[in-house]
Motif scaffolding. Structure first.
Motif, PDB file in Angstrom:
ATOM      1  N   GLU A 588       0.829  -1.214   0.000  1.00  0.00           N
ATOM      2  CA  GLU A 588       0.000   0.000   0.000  1.00  0.00           C
ATOM      3  C   GLU A 588       0.863   1.265   0.000  1.00  0.00           C
ATOM      4  N   GLU A 589       2.091   1.137   0.512  1.00  0.00           N
ATOM      5  CA  GLU A 589       2.950   2.331   0.608  1.00  0.00           C
ATOM      6  C   GLU A 589       3.800   2.575  -0.631  1.00  0.00           C
ATOM      7  N   ASP A 590       4.374   1.492  -1.156  1.00  0.00           N
ATOM      8  CA  ASP A 590       5.298   1.662  -2.281  1.00  0.00           C
ATOM      9  C   ASP A 590       5.314   0.358  -3.084  1.00  0.00           C
ATOM     10  N   ARG A 591       4.893   0.460  -4.327  1.00  0.00           N
ATOM     11  CA  ARG A 591       4.751  -0.765  -5.120  1.00  0.00           C
ATOM     12  C   ARG A 591       5.984  -1.078  -5.981  1.00  0.00           C
ATOM     13  N   THR A 592       7.031  -0.309  -5.806  1.00  0.00           N
ATOM     14  CA  THR A 592       8.208  -0.487  -6.671  1.00  0.00           C
ATOM     15  C   THR A 592       8.672  -1.935  -6.728  1.00  0.00           C
ATOM     16  N   CYS A 593       8.763  -2.560  -5.567  1.00  0.00           N
ATOM     17  CA  CYS A 593       9.338  -3.915  -5.523  1.00  0.00           C
ATOM     18  C   CYS A 593       8.374  -4.985  -6.005  1.00  0.00           C
ATOM     19  N   TYR A 594       7.154  -4.609  -6.271  1.00  0.00           N
ATOM     20  CA  TYR A 594       6.146  -5.619  -6.614  1.00  0.00           C
ATOM     21  C   TYR A 594       6.027  -5.878  -8.120  1.00  0.00           C
ATOM     22  N   SER A 595       6.912  -5.232  -8.871  1.00  0.00           N
ATOM     23  CA  SER A 595       6.995  -5.576 -10.296  1.00  0.00           C
ATOM     24  C   SER A 595       8.474  -5.780 -10.615  1.00  0.00           C
ATOM     25  N   ASP A 596       8.723  -6.360 -11.768  1.00  0.00           N
ATOM     26  CA  ASP A 596      10.105  -6.705 -12.100  1.00  0.00           C
ATOM     27  C   ASP A 596      10.724  -5.619 -12.987  1.00  0.00           C
ATOM     28  N   TRP A 597      12.026  -5.746 -13.208  1.00  0.00           N
ATOM     29  CA  TRP A 597      12.713  -4.779 -14.055  1.00  0.00           C
ATOM     30  C   TRP A 597      12.132  -4.773 -15.450  1.00  0.00           C
ATOM     31  N   ARG A 598      11.855  -3.619 -15.967  1.00  0.00           N
ATOM     32  CA  ARG A 598      11.405  -3.415 -17.343  1.00  0.00           C
ATOM     33  C   ARG A 598      10.113  -4.182 -17.664  1.00  0.00           C
ATOM     34  N   ASP A 599       9.344  -4.410 -16.626  1.00  0.00           N
ATOM     35  CA  ASP A 599       8.048  -5.051 -16.824  1.00  0.00           C
ATOM     36  C   ASP A 599       7.116  -4.502 -15.755  1.00  0.00           C
ATOM     37  N   PRO A 600       6.211  -3.597 -16.135  1.00  0.00           N
ATOM     38  CA  PRO A 600       5.413  -2.911 -15.130  1.00  0.00           C
ATOM     39  C   PRO A 600       4.289  -3.747 -14.548  1.00  0.00           C
ATOM     40  N   ARG A 601       4.048  -4.918 -15.115  1.00  0.00           N
ATOM     41  CA  ARG A 601       2.939  -5.731 -14.604  1.00  0.00           C
ATOM     42  C   ARG A 601       3.209  -6.101 -13.156  1.00  0.00           C
ATOM     43  N   GLU A 602       2.154  -6.143 -12.387  1.00  0.00           N
ATOM     44  CA  GLU A 602       2.327  -6.631 -11.025  1.00  0.00           C
ATOM     45  C   GLU A 602       2.822  -8.067 -11.121  1.00  0.00           C
ATOM     46  N   PHE A 603       3.840  -8.343 -10.340  1.00  0.00           N
ATOM     47  CA  PHE A 603       4.548  -9.610 -10.493  1.00  0.00           C
ATOM     48  C   PHE A 603       3.687 -10.814 -10.128  1.00  0.00           C
ATOM     49  N   THR A 604       3.834 -11.857 -10.909  1.00  0.00           N
ATOM     50  CA  THR A 604       3.181 -13.130 -10.571  1.00  0.00           C
ATOM     51  C   THR A 604       4.053 -14.259 -11.086  1.00  0.00           C
ATOM     52  N   ILE A 605       3.991 -15.404 -10.405  1.00  0.00           N
ATOM     53  CA  ILE A 605       4.691 -16.557 -10.973  1.00  0.00           C
ATOM     54  C   ILE A 605       3.691 -17.535 -11.584  1.00  0.00           C
ATOM     55  N   ALA A 606       2.452 -17.090 -11.641  1.00  0.00           N
ATOM     56  CA  ALA A 606       1.430 -17.970 -12.204  1.00  0.00           C
ATOM     57  C   ALA A 606       1.631 -18.182 -13.700  1.00  0.00           C
ATOM     58  N   ASP A 607       2.441 -17.319 -14.307  1.00  0.00           N
ATOM     59  CA  ASP A 607       2.708 -17.427 -15.735  1.00  0.00           C
ATOM     60  C   ASP A 607       3.620 -18.582 -16.093  1.00  0.00           C
ATOM     61  N   LEU A 608       4.267 -19.123 -15.083  1.00  0.00           N
ATOM     62  CA  LEU A 608       5.234 -20.194 -15.347  1.00  0.00           C
ATOM     63  C   LEU A 608       4.600 -21.303 -16.151  1.00  0.00           C
ATOM     64  N   GLY A 609       5.312 -21.767 -17.153  1.00  0.00           N
ATOM     65  CA  GLY A 609       4.778 -22.852 -17.965  1.00  0.00           C
ATOM     66  C   GLY A 609       5.547 -24.127 -17.704  1.00  0.00           C
ATOM     67  N   GLN A 610       5.206 -25.114 -18.497  1.00  0.00           N
ATOM     68  CA  GLN A 610       5.947 -26.361 -18.387  1.00  0.00           C
ATOM     69  C   GLN A 610       7.184 -26.241 -19.255  1.00  0.00           C
ATOM     70  N   GLY A 611       8.343 -26.542 -18.673  1.00  0.00           N
ATOM     71  CA  GLY A 611       9.589 -26.361 -19.398  1.00  0.00           C
ATOM     72  C   GLY A 611       9.767 -27.387 -20.498  1.00  0.00           C
ATOM     73  N   GLU A 612      10.535 -26.967 -21.491  1.00  0.00           N
ATOM     74  CA  GLU A 612      10.841 -27.910 -22.563  1.00  0.00           C
ATOM     75  C   GLU A 612      12.329 -28.174 -22.606  1.00  0.00           C
ATOM     76  N   CYS A 613      13.053 -27.653 -21.552  1.00  0.00           N
ATOM     77  CA  CYS A 613      14.511 -27.776 -21.565  1.00  0.00           C
ATOM     78  C   CYS A 613      14.917 -29.206 -21.860  1.00  0.00           C
ATOM     79  N   ALA A 614      14.248 -30.138 -21.224  1.00  0.00           N
ATOM     80  CA  ALA A 614      14.656 -31.520 -21.364  1.00  0.00           C
ATOM     81  C   ALA A 614      13.837 -32.238 -22.418  1.00  0.00           C
ATOM     82  N   GLY A 615      12.747 -31.688 -22.776  1.00  0.00           N
ATOM     83  CA  GLY A 615      11.861 -32.377 -23.701  1.00  0.00           C
ATOM     84  C   GLY A 615      11.138 -33.507 -22.995  1.00  0.00           C
TER      85      GLY A 615
END
Ligand code: SF4
Lengths: 753, 193
Positions: A588-615
């Motif tokens: 409520e006081e300062d939202r700076t830390c609640y978004s990431d660098w160069r991305d103004p969206r409020e941060f979430t990790i819900a976007d994480l997908g299933q990796g394909e690194c290993a296939g």
């Protein structure tokens, strides 16, 4: 409409042309719903066609979930929308590139991607935001200039890396380039390297003491060594196995102090077989070779590899591919000439200090072109190609620090080359310095990214560049490396100061953080891994970086390295510094830390997908049966075109492919020869009735036998071909059913060799 | 002409000094609010490269970018998937897309009074070296269609077109029309009519 396939007809190596045609057929089959997602997913990965963030068709926009309404519902892998943009990775063995290849990459980046060619931390290139339908054309244009995308991703042998200074280095034992090249060519598409549970990475280094090859963080690492045998100097490699970064970093273990050069290919082949046979297949998190070694113990692993080596069918290429390695040389474009009295333009001296390396060959130097975050525009790429043609010819390489090297620059050309690089914004004096931050793609494009590694890297670059003239000498050559998550693609473990993305809940809201990893060693082939100290909010990392470097500069003892300093001060003390930077004000006081660098969206990790690194882990038989289906499909197309002779032959080939797949379940090394396949199939699956259908008995097997036996006197006809195409489809169905029965009964036979 | 992948860039009249990163939140908002007719997917920051795509707004049908290629900042849009209609209709559709985006960007509160596009200073290019290579033949074929479009948009025939001379670069025209009395809004109206 003209296609690249037509335009490039005849200019691609035949085998590459066929591979790409095959891939395109698989895409067509996918469109028709004839290939399962998991198999097609791994198929495209093996062509370097990788997923990208949001390709499941969902994106959190910082306020709410959005469904990305792609026009079609088709998928190209598990939870991967066909139309969603993806990444295309290329294989650039040891980072070696020609000027003409650079021109082609520039064109592809513009036409299919976003005009950016990105250098990876494995000396590769990759393009983002690529539509899968464009990939066959890309592959053909690449193949026409000698670049493959085969096995650039997936559970395969990845790009073989090597010191970018190999051949010109002042300290190397010998030039490892031809060996890296031979290893690449030998293992590419090798049948023994197709059935891994996870990727397999190989690196070559010319010496022990420098960082360039990073052999200790590889599954298989080779360090050049020589030995005197009967008065002759013999080349070989100190060989390491089982290294890797990832979530559980592990330094490679010494496998053998000296493996003769002509043994490195069979050693890799034998190791591939053991890894394919015994490596973990279900739990991806424990499927790298390091876990197999952990499970078996190094001695047992060695014993198994040696045993496998002793029974490998002989291959002339083991020796022939490295026989002339000692004569391998590069040709400089110009005769050597020392840096003469030309006046130095502004900035040149600093650039010379950081970006120029004096070759062991008198009068020549290596120039590093600093590429911020590994990105180059297409216009810059073309300029690099021009400058290569003007100054060094095809002696260009990429580095794992995401830069480009011009090798064999005669010193007398350094001033003009510098000026020309400055004109295209590539004259930054930062190579190998603290400013030259490297980062993996992170949340920008990677489905597994937690925090914005590139955003942070861009921010730190600006932060450090702004004060680059006042940076204390003690930290000038620090390496900063950033990964978007614990998977370590940014190689943070082996940097002085490393970061990897994590998240923390603060007052019920998710805040992007970076775990701080201090004191890793880049030198000595990534000699040791850093110490994880604690997590700092993403937005506070620049202040933390200043604090830790200031503290080191003021508190270090005379001559004390950063690694020694970190070890002396210890985790407990360092943690205090982390804690001093870990405060996050309430939302409520300062939202700076609640978004990431160069991305103004409020941060979430819900976007994480299933990796394909290993296939996906796909069994060899799945690929074999899928290949049989593809060939049967081609037979059908040929029939439709009225070419019944070719259709008949393809239908026969389809049955052979399916039969071979089954035989391989028992007998791995069955020859690629119709008579051998049919004979083995008959004795192992027909005589034993394993192939028999409950109702039809051995009927389907007879389709193959009849066609095979009547091959010589075959009278090709439209009707005969039509019949055979149908029979081939039934045969493949029967092969699937047979495999299914074996799986159900749990009687998949032991492989004999 | 079979060319599909066409790009347009409208050069900035004002706004060269706006930090590139300031466009990032605006583009994210466009995605949130689905402000274009095309499907928008994500924003990519290339502000660290020299004279590059700057800030990219990646989409399915095409990409937008606050682009600095060639040292000139402008708003670019290039088509990535095939469109319906003949070449003239395709050119016009892409041109309308970029103009509509220019108009929207000019009116964003963050850039009020600071950003303007010069619709009389344009670049148009073929982003396909197969169907629209940088050759005299393709140049001639495309130029005729481009001129036709410009006449509609500017209301006169006095546009000057300069072709990219480096044949390794894309087939591209730099377009100037100093006598036309149009701004972004008027150009859009002219193209709609
Ligand atoms: S480290 Fe994580 S975020 Fe970065 S590329 Fe690898 S998997 Fe993706």
């Amino acid at each position: 409409m003209t296609t690249w396939k037509e335009k490039l007809e005849g200019s691609l190596p035949e085998d590459l042309a066929e591979e790409i045609d095959t891939y395109e057929t698989q895409m067509n089959l996918k469109r028709q719903g004839k290939i399962e997602d998991r198999i097609f997913g791994e198929t495209r990965l093996r062509r370097g066609v990788y997923g990208q963030r949001y390709d499941n068709g969902r994106r959190h926009d910082g306020v709410d979930w959005q469904t990305l309404q792609f026009p079609e519902e088709l998928t190209k892998g598990v939870e991967t929308v066909y139309d969603a943009p993806g990444m295309q990775r290329l294989k650039i063995p040891f980072g070696g590139l020609s000027a003409d290849q650079i021109d082609v990459l520039a064109d592809l980046a513009e036409e299919y991607s976003d005009a950016i060619s990105h250098i990876t931390t494995r000396q590769d290139f990759q393009f983002h935001f690529v539509h899968i339908d464009d990939t066959p054309s890309m592959h053909r244009r690449l193949a026409a200039c000698g670049i493959t995308t085969r096995e650039a991703c997936g559970n395969t042998v990845r790009n073989v890396t090597a010191c970018p200074l190999a051949g010109v280095c002042r300290d190397e034992t010998f030039d490892v380039t031809p060996y890296a090249d031979a290893q690449t060519k030998f293992l590419l598409g090798h049948p023994d390297a197709q059935d891994f549970g996870r990727k397999f990475k190989i690196a070559f280094s010319g010496c022990q003491q420098h960082a360039c090859g990073l052999t200790t963080m590889h599954d298989l690492g080779f360090i050049a060594r020589t030995r005197e045998v009967d008065g002759n100097v013999v080349r070989g490699f100190e060989t390491y196995v089982g290294g890797g970064l990832g979530a559980v970093p592990q330094k490679a273990k010494l496998y053998e102090e000296f493996v003769p050069a002509e043994e490195i290919l069979p050693l890799a082949q034998a190791m591939s077989r053991v890894f394919a046979r015994l490596g973990e297949k279900k739990n991806r998190a424990r499927a790298r070779v390091k876990f197999l070694i952990q499970k078996l113990g190094l001695d047992e692993f060695k014993r198994l590899v040696q045993e496998e080596r002793s029974i490998l069918p002989h291959d002339d290429r083991w020796v022939s591919m490295v026989a002339d390695a000692g004569d391998w040389t590069e040709t400089p474009l110009h005769d050597a000439a020392a840096l003469n009295g030309t006046a130095h333009p502004e900035g040149f001296d600093r650039w010379y200090e950081t970006n120029v390396y004096k070759q062991r060959q008198e009068g020549y130097a290596v120039v590093t072109v600093s590429c911020p975050l590994g990105d180059l525009t297409s216009r810059q790429m073309r300029r690099i190609a021009d400058l290569a043609r003007e100054y060094v010819g095809d002696n260009v390489r990429t580095t794992v620090e995401q830069n480009i090297l011009f090798r064999w620059v005669r010193e007398a050309d350094l001033v003009t080359l510098y000026q020309k690089l400055v004109q295209v914004g590539l004259g930054e004096a930062s190579a190998g310095t603290i400013v030259d931050v490297t980062a993996c793609p992170g949340t920008d494009t990677c489905k597994l990214g937690i925090a914005s590694s590139r955003g942070l890297a861009a921010e730190l670059r600006e932060h450090l560049a702004a004060k680059s003239h006042n940076i204390d000498e003690a930290i000038q050559s620090f390496r900063i490396k950033i990964s978007g998550c614990f998977n370590s693609c940014g190689q943070h473990h082996v940097s002085d100061i490393g970061f990897y993305g994590v998240s923390r809940k603060i007052g019920g809201t998710t805040v992007p953080h970076f775990q701080v990893v201090l004191g890793g060693k880049w030198q000595e082939n990534a000699g040791s891994y850093g110490l994880a100290i604690g997590a700092v909010p993403s937005k506070k990392i620049p202040q933390f970086l200043d604090a830790i470097t200031d503290q080191y500069i003021s508190d270090r003892e005379k001559g004390e390295s950063f690694q020694d300093y970190i070890a002396r001060v210890g985790k407990k003390e360092l943690k205090k510094l982390v804690n001093a930077h870990s405060d996050v004000p309430p939302y409520e006081e300062d939202r700076t830390c609640y978004s990431d660098w160069r991305d103004p969206r409020e941060f979430t990790i819900a976007d994480l997908g299933q990796g394909e690194c290993a296939g996906e882990v796909i069994e060899r038989i799945d690929f074999d049966l899928q290949a049989a289906e593809r060939v049967a499909f081609e037979a059908q197309c040929l029939l439709d075109d009225g070419d019944y002779t070719a259709a008949d032959q393809r239908a026969y080939q389809a049955m052979l492919e399916a039969a071979r797949g089954l035989v391989r379940l028992q007998y791995h090394d069955v020859a690629d020869d119709a008579a051998a396949i049919v004979s083995e199939f008959r004795s192992r699956f027909y005589d034993t009735e394993l192939f028999f259908d409950k109702f039809a008995g051995g009927k389907f097997a007879n389709y193959l036998f009849h066609r095979h036996e009547g091959d010589a006197e075959r009278d090709f006809s439209d009707e005969g071909a039509r019949h055979l195409v149908e029979e081939s489809q039934l045969f493949i169905e029967a092969a699937h059913a047979c495999h299914g029965r074996l799986l159900e009964q749990g009687v998949l036979p032991q492989i004999s060799v | 002409m079979e060319l599909q992948r066409i790009g347009f860039k409208v050069i900035c009249l004002e706004g060269e000094s706006i930090p590139l990163v300031d466009f990032i939140p605006v583009f994210h908002r466009w995605i949130q609010q689905r402000l274009t007719e095309t499907l928008l997917i994500d924003v990519a920051d290339y502000s660290h490269v020299n004279e590059g795509p700057g800030i990219l707004l990646a989409g399915h049908e095409g990409n937008f970018a606050v682009d600095e290629t060639g040292g000139r900042r402008g708003l670019a849009y290039y088509q990535k998937v095939n469109q319906e209609g003949g070449i003239s209709a395709r050119l016009a559709a892409i041109c309308r897309s970029v103009l509509a985006a220019c108009k929207r960007l000019e009116s964003e509160p963050e850039f009020a009074g600071k950003l303007a596009f010069n619709v009389r200073d344009l670049e148009v290019y073929s982003n396909d070296r197969l169907l629209g290579p940088n050759t005299a033949e393709a140049n001639e074929a495309l130029e005729a269609h481009v001129r036709e479009l410009l006449a509609r948009m500017y209301g006169n025939d006095s546009s000057s077109l300069r072709r990219e001379s480096d044949t390794r670069e894309r087939l591209q025209f730099s377009i100037k029309n100093d006598s036309a009395d149009v701004d972004v809004t008027k150009a859009l109206i002219n193209l709609a009519g």
